[in-house]
Design a protein around this motif. Structure first.
Motif, PDB file in Angstrom:
ATOM      1  N   VAL A   1      51.516 -20.559 -32.802  1.00 18.19           N
ATOM      2  CA  VAL A   1      50.925 -19.244 -33.404  1.00 18.19           C
ATOM      3  C   VAL A   1      50.242 -18.660 -32.324  1.00 18.19           C
ATOM      4  CG1 VAL A   1      49.478 -18.350 -35.312  1.00 18.19           C
ATOM      5  CG2 VAL A   1      50.979 -20.294 -35.883  1.00 18.19           C
ATOM      6  N   HIS A   2      49.247 -18.948 -31.926  1.00 17.00           N
ATOM      7  CA  HIS A   2      48.302 -18.435 -30.792  1.00 17.00           C
ATOM      8  C   HIS A   2      48.788 -18.102 -29.640  1.00 17.00           C
ATOM      9  CE1 HIS A   2      45.593 -18.263 -34.278  1.00 17.00           C
ATOM     10  NE2 HIS A   2      45.501 -19.677 -34.411  1.00 17.00           N
ATOM     11  N   VAL A   3      49.574 -19.051 -29.093  1.00 18.45           N
ATOM     12  CA  VAL A   3      49.931 -18.926 -27.515  1.00 18.45           C
ATOM     13  C   VAL A   3      51.411 -18.281 -27.538  1.00 18.45           C
ATOM     14  CG1 VAL A   3      50.709 -20.121 -25.567  1.00 18.45           C
ATOM     15  CG2 VAL A   3      48.544 -20.871 -26.802  1.00 18.45           C
ATOM     16  N   LEU A   4      52.222 -18.723 -28.266  1.00 19.57           N
ATOM     17  CA  LEU A   4      53.733 -18.292 -28.271  1.00 19.57           C
ATOM     18  C   LEU A   4      53.738 -16.915 -29.238  1.00 19.57           C
ATOM     19  CD1 LEU A   4      56.072 -21.455 -28.195  1.00 19.57           C
ATOM     20  CD2 LEU A   4      54.794 -20.166 -26.436  1.00 19.57           C
ATOM     21  N   GLY A   5      52.735 -16.865 -30.165  1.00 21.56           N
ATOM     22  CA  GLY A   5      53.135 -15.776 -31.268  1.00 21.56           C
ATOM     23  C   GLY A   5      53.901 -15.584 -32.322  1.00 21.56           C
ATOM     24  N   LEU A   6      54.356 -16.922 -32.545  1.00 18.77           N
ATOM     25  CA  LEU A   6      55.091 -17.379 -33.811  1.00 18.77           C
ATOM     26  C   LEU A   6      54.278 -17.262 -35.045  1.00 18.77           C
ATOM     27  CD1 LEU A   6      57.347 -20.236 -32.374  1.00 18.77           C
ATOM     28  CD2 LEU A   6      57.968 -17.707 -32.324  1.00 18.77           C
ATOM     29  N   THR A   7      54.946 -17.174 -36.230  1.00 19.77           N
ATOM     30  CA  THR A   7      54.536 -17.061 -37.453  1.00 19.77           C
ATOM     31  C   THR A   7      54.655 -18.502 -38.245  1.00 19.77           C
ATOM     32  OG1 THR A   7      54.666 -14.670 -37.783  1.00 19.77           O
ATOM     33  CG2 THR A   7      54.357 -16.027 -39.836  1.00 19.77           C
ATOM     34  N   GLU A   8      53.677 -19.215 -38.836  1.00 19.75           N
ATOM     35  CA  GLU A   8      53.793 -20.559 -39.397  1.00 19.75           C
ATOM     36  C   GLU A   8      54.750 -20.032 -40.807  1.00 19.75           C
ATOM     37  OE1 GLU A   8      51.891 -24.638 -40.864  1.00 19.75           O
ATOM     38  OE2 GLU A   8      50.509 -23.104 -40.067  1.00 19.75           O
ATOM     39  N   LEU A   9      55.702 -20.821 -40.978  1.00 23.28           N
ATOM     40  CA  LEU A   9      56.389 -20.554 -42.134  1.00 23.28           C
ATOM     41  C   LEU A   9      56.105 -21.945 -43.054  1.00 23.28           C
ATOM     42  CD1 LEU A   9      59.816 -20.221 -40.173  1.00 23.28           C
ATOM     43  CD2 LEU A   9      58.339 -18.350 -41.022  1.00 23.28           C
ATOM     44  N   PRO A  10      56.128 -21.329 -44.591  1.00 21.28           N
ATOM     45  CA  PRO A  10      55.977 -22.480 -45.438  1.00 21.28           C
ATOM     46  C   PRO A  10      56.984 -23.405 -45.638  1.00 21.28           C
ATOM     47  CG  PRO A  10      56.324 -20.294 -46.542  1.00 21.28           C
ATOM     48  CD  PRO A  10      56.422 -19.988 -44.888  1.00 21.28           C
ATOM     49  N   LYS A  11      56.749 -24.637 -45.656  1.00 22.89           N
ATOM     50  CA  LYS A  11      57.520 -25.814 -46.066  1.00 22.89           C
ATOM     51  C   LYS A  11      57.766 -26.025 -47.496  1.00 22.89           C
ATOM     52  CE  LYS A  11      57.703 -29.298 -43.324  1.00 22.89           C
ATOM     53  NZ  LYS A  11      57.449 -30.695 -42.438  1.00 22.89           N
ATOM     54  N   PRO A  12      58.956 -26.362 -47.860  1.00 22.88           N
ATOM     55  CA  PRO A  12      59.025 -26.755 -49.289  1.00 22.88           C
ATOM     56  C   PRO A  12      58.112 -28.013 -49.516  1.00 22.88           C
ATOM     57  CG  PRO A  12      61.245 -26.304 -48.187  1.00 22.88           C
ATOM     58  CD  PRO A  12      60.321 -26.329 -47.171  1.00 22.88           C
ATOM     59  N   PRO A  13      57.600 -27.992 -50.938  1.00 21.30           N
ATOM     60  CA  PRO A  13      56.766 -29.057 -51.099  1.00 21.30           C
ATOM     61  C   PRO A  13      57.273 -30.346 -50.649  1.00 21.30           C
ATOM     62  CG  PRO A  13      56.684 -27.243 -52.786  1.00 21.30           C
ATOM     63  CD  PRO A  13      57.824 -27.121 -51.838  1.00 21.30           C
ATOM     64  N   ALA A  14      58.407 -30.882 -51.035  1.00 22.84           N
ATOM     65  CA  ALA A  14      58.805 -32.070 -50.842  1.00 22.84           C
ATOM     66  C   ALA A  14      58.723 -32.511 -49.491  1.00 22.84           C
ATOM     67  CB  ALA A  14      60.415 -32.330 -51.359  1.00 22.84           C
ATOM     68  N   LEU A  15      59.161 -31.242 -48.433  1.00 25.31           N
ATOM     69  CA  LEU A  15      59.237 -31.539 -46.983  1.00 25.31           C
ATOM     70  C   LEU A  15      57.708 -31.515 -46.572  1.00 25.31           C
ATOM     71  CD1 LEU A  15      62.426 -29.480 -46.098  1.00 25.31           C
ATOM     72  CD2 LEU A  15      62.127 -31.843 -46.536  1.00 25.31           C
ATOM     73  N   ALA A  16      56.793 -30.644 -46.961  1.00 30.41           N
ATOM     74  CA  ALA A  16      55.714 -30.519 -46.525  1.00 30.41           C
ATOM     75  C   ALA A  16      54.717 -31.920 -46.729  1.00 30.41           C
ATOM     76  CB  ALA A  16      54.734 -29.475 -47.276  1.00 30.41           C
ATOM     77  N   ALA A  17      55.183 -32.779 -47.594  1.00 30.30           N
ATOM     78  CA  ALA A  17      54.367 -34.101 -47.739  1.00 30.30           C
ATOM     79  C   ALA A  17      54.701 -34.971 -46.636  1.00 30.30           C
ATOM     80  CB  ALA A  17      54.969 -34.557 -49.084  1.00 30.30           C
ATOM     81  N   ARG A  18      55.795 -34.669 -45.867  1.00 31.54           N
ATOM     82  CA  ARG A  18      56.143 -35.399 -44.466  1.00 31.54           C
ATOM     83  C   ARG A  18      55.348 -35.151 -43.383  1.00 31.54           C
ATOM     84  NH1 ARG A  18      62.754 -34.653 -45.013  1.00 31.54           N
ATOM     85  NH2 ARG A  18      62.911 -35.598 -47.010  1.00 31.54           N
ATOM     86  N   GLY A  19      54.601 -33.962 -43.350  1.00 33.58           N
ATOM     87  CA  GLY A  19      53.625 -33.582 -42.292  1.00 33.58           C
ATOM     88  C   GLY A  19      54.589 -32.623 -41.679  1.00 33.58           C
ATOM     89  N   GLY A  20      54.038 -32.229 -40.362  1.00 30.82           N
ATOM     90  CA  GLY A  20      54.643 -31.478 -39.539  1.00 30.82           C
ATOM     91  C   GLY A  20      54.619 -29.759 -39.898  1.00 30.82           C
ATOM     92  N   CYS A  21      55.205 -28.876 -39.065  1.00 30.88           N
ATOM     93  CA  CYS A  21      54.970 -27.587 -39.182  1.00 30.88           C
ATOM     94  C   CYS A  21      56.265 -26.872 -38.980  1.00 30.88           C
ATOM     95  CB  CYS A  21      53.933 -27.002 -38.302  1.00 30.88           C
ATOM     96  SG  CYS A  21      52.427 -27.793 -38.079  1.00 30.88           S
ATOM     97  N   TRP A  22      56.435 -25.596 -39.530  1.00 32.24           N
ATOM     98  CA  TRP A  22      57.689 -24.845 -39.143  1.00 32.24           C
ATOM     99  C   TRP A  22      57.276 -23.565 -38.610  1.00 32.24           C
ATOM    100  CZ3 TRP A  22      61.357 -24.845 -43.966  1.00 32.24           C
ATOM    101  CH2 TRP A  22      62.092 -26.452 -44.000  1.00 32.24           C
ATOM    102  N   PHE A  23      57.815 -22.921 -37.617  1.00 31.93           N
ATOM    103  CA  PHE A  23      57.380 -21.572 -36.944  1.00 31.93           C
ATOM    104  C   PHE A  23      58.513 -20.851 -36.814  1.00 31.93           C
ATOM    105  CE2 PHE A  23      54.657 -24.959 -35.574  1.00 31.93           C
ATOM    106  CZ  PHE A  23      53.197 -24.587 -35.775  1.00 31.93           C
TER     107      PHE A  23
END
Length: 121
Positions: free
Chosen positions: A25-47
């Motif tokens: 986000v801060h260095v490359l300038g991407l936006t964090e995207l929300p993960k679907p709840p079932a996938l968010a429980a696995r950790g990680g991030c989408w950009f």
């Protein structure tokens, strides 16, 4: 028939989400995207930005790939490289791809990233 790439997934070690957010986000300038709840429980991030998405998934026995990488098209490659180096992120220029200027770098967990811009005549 394949018509497009939906996203590229990279791996990351457990507990690295804050460092990934700071970089993508801060260095490359991407936006964090929300993960679907079932996938968010696995950790990680989408950009993402526009049609480009990078998914960072948690891998327990993580080791960054030495060769595999996404190739990300940029505009104003010199300014983009300066942005990275201004944040203390090393860049390695590579002149081996005809018709392009490009460099490689790494994210905070060691994933290799390629940034390239076509050379216009």
């Amino acid at each position: 028939m394949i018509t497009a790439v939906d996203h590229v997934q990279l791996a990351a070690p457990p507990g690295s989400e804050d460092a990934l957010r700071a970089f993508y986000v801060h260095v490359l300038g991407l936006t964090e995207l929300p993960k679907p709840p079932a996938l968010a429980a696995r950790g990680g991030c989408w950009f993402g930005t526009g049609p480009v998405q990078l998914h960072l998934g948690i891998e327990e026995d993580f080791r960054p790939a030495r060769k595999a990488h996404p190739g990300l098209c940029v505009t104003g490659i010199d300014a983009f490289a300066a942005r990275l180096t201004g944040h203390g992120v090393p860049v390695e220029w590579d002149d081996d791809l005809p018709g392009h200027r490009r460099f490689h770098s790494r994210d905070p967990v060691g994933n290799r990233l390629e940034f390239l811009e076509p050379v216009t005549a």
